[in-house]
Design a protein around this motif. Structure first.
Motif, PDB file in Angstrom:
ATOM      1  N   GLY A  29       0.800  -1.218   0.000  1.00 27.86           N
ATOM      2  CA  GLY A  29       0.000   0.000   0.000  1.00 27.86           C
ATOM      3  C   GLY A  29       0.829   1.262   0.000  1.00 27.86           C
ATOM      4  N   GLY A  58      -3.426  11.877  -1.208  1.00 24.57           N
ATOM      5  CA  GLY A  58      -2.990  11.345  -2.490  1.00 24.57           C
ATOM      6  C   GLY A  58      -2.427  12.385  -3.427  1.00 24.57           C
ATOM      7  N   SER A  63      -3.647   7.335  -2.289  1.00 27.39           N
ATOM      8  CA  SER A  63      -3.582   6.424  -1.138  1.00 27.39           C
ATOM      9  C   SER A  63      -4.319   5.138  -1.478  1.00 27.39           C
ATOM     10  N   ARG A  64      -3.736   4.004  -1.082  1.00 27.97           N
ATOM     11  CA  ARG A  64      -4.275   2.702  -1.496  1.00 27.97           C
ATOM     12  C   ARG A  64      -3.773   1.585  -0.597  1.00 27.97           C
ATOM     13  N   TRP A  65      -4.457   0.462  -0.656  1.00 24.72           N
ATOM     14  CA  TRP A  65      -3.908  -0.798  -0.162  1.00 24.72           C
ATOM     15  C   TRP A  65      -4.353  -1.893  -1.119  1.00 24.72           C
ATOM     16  N   GLY A  66      -3.566  -2.947  -1.192  1.00 25.61           N
ATOM     17  CA  GLY A  66      -3.910  -3.983  -2.138  1.00 25.61           C
ATOM     18  C   GLY A  66      -3.341  -5.336  -1.791  1.00 25.61           C
ATOM     19  N   GLU A  84      -6.971  -3.904  -5.645  1.00 27.10           N
ATOM     20  CA  GLU A  84      -6.407  -2.659  -5.118  1.00 27.10           C
ATOM     21  C   GLU A  84      -7.505  -1.663  -4.792  1.00 27.10           C
ATOM     22  N   ASN A  85      -7.494  -1.217  -3.543  1.00 24.21           N
ATOM     23  CA  ASN A  85      -8.500  -0.296  -3.023  1.00 24.21           C
ATOM     24  C   ASN A  85      -7.916   1.107  -2.917  1.00 24.21           C
ATOM     25  N   GLY A  86      -8.651   2.118  -3.395  1.00 27.00           N
ATOM     26  CA  GLY A  86      -8.251   3.508  -3.223  1.00 27.00           C
ATOM     27  C   GLY A  86      -9.116   4.182  -2.169  1.00 27.00           C
ATOM     28  N   GLN A  96     -12.670   6.281  -6.339  1.00 30.72           N
ATOM     29  CA  GLN A  96     -13.126   5.694  -7.609  1.00 30.72           C
ATOM     30  C   GLN A  96     -14.618   5.327  -7.567  1.00 30.72           C
ATOM     31  N   PHE A 101     -12.754  -2.073  -4.642  1.00 31.73           N
ATOM     32  CA  PHE A 101     -11.478  -2.261  -5.325  1.00 31.73           C
ATOM     33  C   PHE A 101     -11.502  -1.477  -6.639  1.00 31.73           C
ATOM     34  N   ARG A 103      -9.472   0.867  -7.785  1.00 27.19           N
ATOM     35  CA  ARG A 103      -8.234   1.133  -8.505  1.00 27.19           C
ATOM     36  C   ARG A 103      -7.892  -0.009  -9.457  1.00 27.19           C
TER      37      ARG A 103
END
Length: 389
Positions: A29, A58, A63-66, A84-86, A96, A101, A103
């Motif tokens: 992330g 961002g 900013s994200r995690w995946g 991948e989550n934004g 998004q 998920f 992204r």
């Protein structure tokens, strides 16, 4: 503690353990946050120009995690996936369009010999092959084309799509993508397709790609099209809001960069066209031509600086010009954490269309920052921190 002998395990568990040994799943992330100052920003009524100080999520990177993983299927073939989550770190809200998920969400097969095929929601070849050669790769969307009208900062993804990525052949790589519209009896409605190629050899990197998205056949009660495509839309600011009823988006983008010691120089060009038809609120194809250049210098192993210039012109139903200059610097506290500062200035001239299709004076909106100015100029300054894990 009592040891469990492998001899005592059932055969099914042994097979599962063997499969797990040939698979991998990675959690990763980016968390990016800062404070921004904007001179000339529309207030809540959308009329007056005001000074804006805001928390900004961002800036260098969204900013994200995946999660991503592979499973070895044997014979050089592997199953792959990525989710991948934004999100906005200031509020915790999903990005998004509030997708979990949004992204990226793909699954597919990969071969070192034949390449990789993935299905799901993903980036197009313009982003994959050209974006990394622009200043967006180093200092984020503040340097992007005004309003990100040509997807410089990957504001759009393509849902319900299949993509092929070739292996590298002597520095060359090609990609192709097709997004299914999913409309019965109208195969072309809402479809997206894109293809491109890239080349890298030592200090030189080049890329070129083409993108087309059909806007779909959905209209409002006023018989004006609303964007219902396998591709997300790009109509997020006053720069191109007047063309949200477009029949299609077409983007041609080329870019390149060259590394000379501690310096990197780059240039890019894009031609973006929003085509019209009888369901559009504008009368002729809107054509945006954009050229950008940048120069970066690695002053020390920890400190990098950059400067960029971006020029955009609009022709077709109206005529407008946008000149934008940007500065950036980041300082690495470690391999995963850095502090940064960004600044931008944009000047707009001429006329464009508003969301109702009426000719209005062109307004400024720096990069993909997404703040309408309400006037023909805007300044932005941001300081922040980015951490990768």
């Amino acid at each position: 503690m009592k040891r469990l002998s492998l001899l005592a395990l059932p055969a099914g568990l042994l097979l599962a353990a063997g499969a797990q040994a040939q698979s991998s799943v990675t959690l990763y992330g980016i968390v990016d946050a800062g404070i921004a100052y904007v001179h000339n920003a529309q207030n809540a009524s959308g009329q007056n120009q005001s000074t804006l100080v805001k928390f900004s999520s961002g800036n260098l990177s969204g900013s994200r995690w995946g999660l991503k993983g592979t499973e070895d299927l044997g014979g050089g073939l592997a199953a792959v996936f990525q989710l991948e989550n934004g999100f906005n770190i200031g509020t915790g809200v999903l990005g998004q369009g509030s997708r979990e998920f949004g992204r990226k969400a793909v699954v597919g097969l990969s071969s070192g010999t034949w390449g990789t095929v993935t299905l799901g929601r993903q980036y197009d070849p313009v982003v994959d092959l050209v974006q990394g050669l622009t200043e967006d790769n180093y200092f984020g969307g503040v340097f992007a084309t005004p309003g990100d009208l040509d997807n410089y900062d990957n504001s759009l993804r393509v849902s319900n799509s299949v993509k092929y990525v070739s292996p590298l052949f002597a520095g060359f790589q090609v990609e192709a993508l097709y997004g299914v519209g999913g409309v019965a009896g109208a195969t072309g409605s809402g479809q997206t397709y894109s293809f491109g190629a890239a080349y890298a050899n030592g200090p030189l990197s080049l890329g070129a790609a083409y993108f087309y998205a059909n806007g779909g056949n959905t209209t409002t009660t006023a018989n004006v099209r609303t964007w219902t495509s396998s591709s997300d839309s790009l109509f997020n600011t006053v720069i191109n809001a007047g063309f949200a009823s477009a029949k299609s988006i077409q983007i041609v983008r080329v870019g390149g960069q060259y590394v000379i010691g501690a310096a990197t120089v780059g240039a890019a060009y894009s031609n973006t066209q929003y085509a019209n038809d009888t369901f559009s609120a504008f009368s002729s194809t809107a054509k945006f031509n954009n050229g950008s250049v940048f120069f970066n210098y690695q002053i020390t192993p920890a400190l990098r600086t950059g400067v960029g210039y971006n020029y955009t012109s609009l022709t077709g139903p109206s005529s407008a010009h946008y000149n934008q200059v940007n500065l950036g610097a980041d300082f690495a506290l470690s391999t995963r954490t850095e502090l940064y500062a960004l600044a931008g200035y944009q000047k707009a001239s001429g006329n464009t269309l508003n969301a109702s299709g009426k000719v209005v004076s062109a307004q400024a909106s720096i990069g993909s920052y997404g703040v309408n100015s309400g006037t023909n100029s805007q300044e932005v300054a941001v300081v922040g921190i980015r951490h990768k894990f």
